[in-house]
Design an enzyme around this catalytic site. Structure first.
Site, PDB file in Angstrom:
ATOM      1  N   TYR A 141     -20.123  45.479  31.000  1.00 55.41           N
ATOM      2  CA  TYR A 141     -19.407  44.401  31.685  1.00 55.41           C
ATOM      3  C   TYR A 141     -17.889  44.555  31.559  1.00 55.41           C
ATOM      4  O   TYR A 141     -17.148  44.093  32.421  1.00 55.41           O
ATOM      5  CB  TYR A 141     -19.791  43.039  31.086  1.00 55.41           C
ATOM      6  CG  TYR A 141     -21.011  42.408  31.697  1.00 55.41           C
ATOM      7  CD1 TYR A 141     -22.242  43.055  31.677  1.00 55.41           C
ATOM      8  CD2 TYR A 141     -20.940  41.148  32.292  1.00 55.41           C
ATOM      9  CE1 TYR A 141     -23.360  42.472  32.220  1.00 55.41           C
ATOM     10  CE2 TYR A 141     -22.058  40.552  32.842  1.00 55.41           C
ATOM     11  CZ  TYR A 141     -23.270  41.213  32.800  1.00 55.41           C
ATOM     12  OH  TYR A 141     -24.377  40.625  33.349  1.00 55.41           O
ATOM     13  N   LYS A 191     -32.088  50.963  24.196  1.00 54.28           N
ATOM     14  CA  LYS A 191     -32.648  52.070  24.973  1.00 54.28           C
ATOM     15  C   LYS A 191     -32.253  53.348  24.237  1.00 54.28           C
ATOM     16  O   LYS A 191     -31.593  54.244  24.768  1.00 54.28           O
ATOM     17  CB  LYS A 191     -32.094  52.013  26.416  1.00 54.28           C
ATOM     18  CG  LYS A 191     -32.673  53.020  27.372  1.00 54.28           C
ATOM     19  CD  LYS A 191     -34.146  52.785  27.735  1.00 54.28           C
ATOM     20  CE  LYS A 191     -34.675  53.912  28.597  1.00 54.28           C
ATOM     21  NZ  LYS A 191     -36.138  53.827  28.797  1.00 54.28           N
ATOM     22  N   ASP A 223     -37.251  48.693  28.248  1.00 54.86           N
ATOM     23  CA  ASP A 223     -38.275  48.699  29.311  1.00 54.86           C
ATOM     24  C   ASP A 223     -39.592  48.130  28.783  1.00 54.86           C
ATOM     25  O   ASP A 223     -40.244  47.308  29.431  1.00 54.86           O
ATOM     26  CB  ASP A 223     -38.445  50.103  29.921  1.00 54.86           C
ATOM     27  CG  ASP A 223     -38.555  51.218  28.890  1.00 54.86           C
ATOM     28  OD1 ASP A 223     -38.359  50.960  27.685  1.00 54.86           O
ATOM     29  OD2 ASP A 223     -38.857  52.362  29.290  1.00 54.86           O
ATOM     30  N   ASP A 247     -28.619  40.000  29.791  1.00 54.70           N
ATOM     31  CA  ASP A 247     -28.506  39.307  31.078  1.00 54.70           C
ATOM     32  C   ASP A 247     -29.823  39.390  31.835  1.00 54.70           C
ATOM     33  O   ASP A 247     -30.357  38.387  32.311  1.00 54.70           O
ATOM     34  CB  ASP A 247     -27.380  39.946  31.907  1.00 54.70           C
ATOM     35  CG  ASP A 247     -27.261  39.315  33.278  1.00 54.70           C
ATOM     36  OD1 ASP A 247     -27.275  38.071  33.353  1.00 54.70           O
ATOM     37  OD2 ASP A 247     -27.180  40.057  34.272  1.00 54.70           O
ATOM     38  N   ASP A 251     -33.082  36.270  32.319  1.00 56.47           N
ATOM     39  CA  ASP A 251     -33.590  35.768  33.611  1.00 56.47           C
ATOM     40  C   ASP A 251     -35.108  35.918  33.648  1.00 56.47           C
ATOM     41  O   ASP A 251     -35.823  35.016  34.075  1.00 56.47           O
ATOM     42  CB  ASP A 251     -32.987  36.556  34.791  1.00 56.47           C
ATOM     43  CG  ASP A 251     -31.758  35.881  35.386  1.00 56.47           C
ATOM     44  OD1 ASP A 251     -31.011  35.234  34.617  1.00 56.47           O
ATOM     45  OD2 ASP A 251     -31.543  35.990  36.602  1.00 56.47           O
TER      46      ASP A 251
END
Ligand code: IPM
Ligand code: MG
Length: 362
Positions: A141, A191, A223, A247, A251
């Site tokens: 970001y 990851k 994942d 983020d 959601d």
């Protein structure tokens, strides 16, 4: 006691849901003898409209001079074009960075009355009660280079996923501290099979773990984590992860609680505590929802629960925070719902009616 709260309604449904939080906070003030002084300021699309900037200097100054900041949402389709010179979202990122709010706490909890209001089977979601700790001021970001460029292959663009050890360590400590207060289980999501920044993250997680021998740490690849969140969500308790993974996963996780409209958040500059006051930014996890703006059907619960987090973490009023959470519980237990969490054919309340119902339960 008396408190100064900066209110950033923002765009879309933001001002509507924030108004309901204020209603509930006023009820809390009345019952417990506090005075909340709400002072409005501009952020996002409305700020661009008025000043040309998504985060005007004056807004940041006002936030820094207040006890806490309550935010609705930012984002306006008007600025969706990739060529828009300023985007409302840049104001949100700038305020997080400007206030040093590196720790984003996002609880996801199933209210038992809503087990049939999600897209998943009731037995999968019935025991969901987890907290995400999302790193909020670093990584892809913010890190540079972050730009568009042209070279012999034509147009290109770069974002940079980068972390320094101090940034990783402080957010992991927030995760460990929260885990210590809950079930003493911390899941770190990365990851590390591909990304260098994740390998460093994992290494530091193991180092910080030495200070928390009472907490179990396990690492899950992002994942796989996204799959487990759907297949066995109730096995998670506290999860800590980097900015973009957080983020995306929050959601996804919002669906476990029935709707984005149920998820509150706190953004803090340190380890959350019930007893010390510190500046924080409180906002629902949902966005400005242009598709339902002006219809009066937005769910104010995420913002109301964010106000509860504000009482707990910024104003050191845990009893009052509990009162809001209990009031929300009671309203939902009475079968009161907004459109997003209503079952097919169920009667639902408008935004203002839901806010009033919660305020009445205080
Ligand atoms: C969130 C939002 C923001 C983010 C957007 C609006 C910039 O999606 O708070 O999760 O990506 O952090
Ligand atoms: Mg998001």
């Amino acid at each position: 006691m008396e408190f100064k709260i900066t209110v950033l309604g923002g765009d879309g449904i933001g001002p509507d849901v924030v108004a309901e939080s204020i209603k509930v906070l006023d009820a809390v003030g009345k019952k417990y003898g506090h005075k909340f002084n709400f002072e409005k300021a501009l952020l996002g699309g409305v700020a661009i409209e008025a000043t040309g900037q998504a985060l005007p200097e004056q807004t940041l100054r006002q936030c820094l001079a207040s006890d806490a900041v309550l935010l609705g949402a930012v984002g306006d389709p008007k600025y969706d074009s990739p060529n828009a010179p300023v985007k409302p979202e840049s104001g949100l990122l700038a305020i997080r960075q400007g206030l040093g709010l590196f720790a984003n706490i996002r609880p996801v909890k199933m209210f038992s009355k809503l087990v049939n209001s999600t897209a998943l089977k009731p037995e999968i979601v019935k025991d969901v009660d987890m907290v995400f700790v999302r790193e909020l001021t670093g990584s892809v970001y913010f890190a540079t280079p972050k730009k568009r460029f042209n070279d012999e292959r034509g147009r290109g663009a770069v974002d940079t996923m980068q972390y320094h050890e101090d940034e990783i360590e402080r957010i992991l400590r927030v995760g460990f501290e929260l885990a210590r207060k809950r079930s003493k289980k911390l899941t770190s999501i990365d990851k590390a099979n591909v990304l260098k920044s994740s390998q460093l993250w994992r290494e530091i997680a193991e180092e910080v773990k030495k200070d928390y021998p009472d907490v179990t740490l396990n690492h899950v690849l992002v994942d796989a984590a996204s799959m487990y969140l759907i297949s066995r969500p109730s096995t998670f308790d506290v999860l800590v992860t980097e900015n973009m993974f957080g983020d995306i996963l929050t959601d996804e996780a919002s669906m476990l609680a029935g709707s984005m409209g149920m998820l509150p958040s706190a953004s803090l500059a340190g380890i959350p505590s019930d007893n010390t006051r510190c500046l924080g930014l409180y906002e629902p996890c949902h966005g400005s929802a242009p598709d339902i703006t002006g219809l009066g059907i937005a769910n104010p619960i995420a913002t109301i629960l964010s106000a509860a987090m504000m009482l707990r973490y910024s104003l050191a009023l845990p009893k009052e925070a509990d009162a809001i959470e209990k009031a929300v519980n009671a309203a939902i237990a009475d079968g009161l719902v907004t459109k997003d969490i209503a079952q097919v054919g169920q009667k639902y309340l408008a935004t203002g009616q839901m806010g009033s119902a919660v305020a009445d339960k205080i």
